[in-house]
Design an enzyme around this catalytic site. Structure first.
Site, PDB file in Angstrom:
ATOM      1  N   LEU A 169       0.817  -1.205   0.000  1.00 24.56           N
ATOM      2  CA  LEU A 169       0.000   0.000   0.000  1.00 24.56           C
ATOM      3  C   LEU A 169       0.855   1.261   0.000  1.00 24.56           C
ATOM      4  O   LEU A 169       0.540   2.238  -0.689  1.00 24.56           O
ATOM      5  CB  LEU A 169      -0.935   0.000   1.216  1.00 24.56           C
ATOM      6  N   THR A 192       9.865   6.113   3.386  1.00 21.20           N
ATOM      7  CA  THR A 192      10.750   5.403   4.296  1.00 21.20           C
ATOM      8  C   THR A 192      10.581   3.895   4.216  1.00 21.20           C
ATOM      9  O   THR A 192       9.546   3.375   3.805  1.00 21.20           O
ATOM     10  CB  THR A 192      10.501   5.838   5.757  1.00 21.20           C
ATOM     11  N   ASN A 203       1.887   4.455   7.722  1.00 21.63           N
ATOM     12  CA  ASN A 203       1.461   3.251   7.018  1.00 21.63           C
ATOM     13  C   ASN A 203       2.248   2.009   7.417  1.00 21.63           C
ATOM     14  O   ASN A 203       1.720   0.895   7.335  1.00 21.63           O
ATOM     15  CB  ASN A 203       1.604   3.477   5.504  1.00 21.63           C
ATOM     16  N   SER A 236      -5.027   2.171   9.387  1.00 22.20           N
ATOM     17  CA  SER A 236      -5.448   1.122  10.312  1.00 22.20           C
ATOM     18  C   SER A 236      -5.789  -0.122   9.491  1.00 22.20           C
ATOM     19  O   SER A 236      -5.021  -0.544   8.633  1.00 22.20           O
ATOM     20  CB  SER A 236      -6.637   1.611  11.149  1.00 22.20           C
ATOM     21  N   TYR A 263      -2.115  -7.864  16.659  1.00 20.53           N
ATOM     22  CA  TYR A 263      -2.336  -6.928  15.553  1.00 20.53           C
ATOM     23  C   TYR A 263      -3.640  -6.163  15.760  1.00 20.53           C
ATOM     24  O   TYR A 263      -3.689  -4.934  15.600  1.00 20.53           O
ATOM     25  CB  TYR A 263      -2.369  -7.705  14.239  1.00 20.53           C
ATOM     26  N   LYS A 295      -4.153  -2.028  16.214  1.00 19.51           N
ATOM     27  CA  LYS A 295      -4.990  -1.212  15.338  1.00 19.51           C
ATOM     28  C   LYS A 295      -6.124  -0.550  16.110  1.00 19.51           C
ATOM     29  O   LYS A 295      -6.477   0.605  15.839  1.00 19.51           O
ATOM     30  CB  LYS A 295      -5.539  -2.067  14.191  1.00 19.51           C
ATOM     31  N   THR A 350      -1.034  -7.607  -0.845  1.00 16.23           N
ATOM     32  CA  THR A 350       0.265  -7.104  -0.404  1.00 16.23           C
ATOM     33  C   THR A 350       1.077  -8.267   0.167  1.00 16.23           C
ATOM     34  O   THR A 350       0.621  -9.407   0.189  1.00 16.23           O
ATOM     35  CB  THR A 350       0.087  -6.027   0.683  1.00 16.23           C
TER      36      THR A 350
END
Length: 279
Positions: free
Chosen positions: A14, A32, A83, A134, A148, A152, A183
């Site tokens: 993403l 980054t 992100n 998120s 996880y 979030k 992804t």
């Protein structure tokens, strides 16, 4: 001149799609990743518009250096996109303290730190947009992804407070909640070190489904996510704090709302029930 972005987690997925779309729209970005060599192709495709910077979210000095470089190189930061992320698979009983801390450092502490560093710049220029990536896991839960999900949910809570605090300074806050996208998240998903077969029946389908995200033909394309984010950033109209992205995302969020409504109704019956009057 276009917008000036600082976007984390751009080596793939993403973040990479968003950086590409923003550069194509004429914006300038500092992007980054932990290793800048993973950003070389991206930066080479957009010389002068994309500047790669190494970032270790768990390291305070690294975060400070990334923000300083972005501010100096771009002359300011209009949009911060938190992100970067990583997943850990394991039931609550299986996740150690160390693994949990590492997950929260990346999903919550790092974004919080970067936001804290960027806010004075945005306040000084009188505008800015903090966009926290998120997940539908920020609204609902999946067995086996407890750490996880916790990260979030916490990120969304922080964002809600931030939105109320920063609005008076001309700073917008948006939480985007992607559904399932193609992804590397599934293939790079780490597993807790100490797994047990006790939870296989409740977590196995989630693990298999997550591993296969990139190959699933029904999974969303990162380019579609990037286009929606550009629309959100570009609009001058008021936008919701939380915005699901992806064809499946609204289904997950709507189901979570139905469950929450049912829980509230059940709790109301339990806690507000009239007690029999004593005689």
């Amino acid at each position: 001149m276009g917008r000036r972005w600082l976007v984390t987690g751009c080596s793939s997925g993403l973040g990479r799609a968003l950086a590409t779309a923003a550069a194509a729209a004429g914006d300038r970005l500092v992007v980054t990743a932990r290793r800048t060599e993973d950003l070389a192709e991206l930066a080479g495709a957009w010389p002068g518009r994309i500047v790669p910077v190494p970032l270790e979210l768990r390291d305070e000095a690294s975060c400070e250096a990334a923000v300083r470089t972005a501010a100096d190189t771009l002359g300011g930061i209009d949009v911060l996109v938190n992100n970067a992320g990583v997943g850990l698979f394991g039931a609550v009983e299986e996740v150690s303290d160390t693994e949990l801390r590492d997950q929260l450092e990346i999903l919550l502490v790092g974004p919080w730190r970067l936001t804290r560093l960027v806010l004075p710049l945005m306040r000084a220029q009188g505008h800015g947009h903090v966009l926290n990536v998120s997940s539908v896991a920020g609204r609902t839960a999946f067995p086996g992804l407890a750490a996880y999900v916790a990260g979030k949910h916490a990120l969304e809570g922080m964002s809600e407070s931030l939105a109320a605090e920063a609005a008076a300074h001309g700073i917008r806050v948006t939480v985007v909640e992607p559904g399932m996208f193609a992804t590397r998240y599934g293939t790079s998903l780490a597993e807790a070190r100490h797994r047990t077969t006790a939870y296989d029946a409740t977590t196995r389908d989630v693990l298999d489904g997550t591993r296969g995200l990139a190959e699933n033909p029904e999974t969303g394309r990162p380019e579609d996510f990037a286009a929606r984010v550009l629309d959100i950033v570009a609009t001058d109209a008021p936008t919701p704090l939380r915005i699901p992205i992806g064809d499946d995302a609204y289904g997950y969020v709507e189901a979570a709302h139905r469950t929450a409504d049912e829980e509230l109704a059940a709790a109301r019956l339990l806690t507000l029930r009239r007690r029999p009057q004593s005689r």
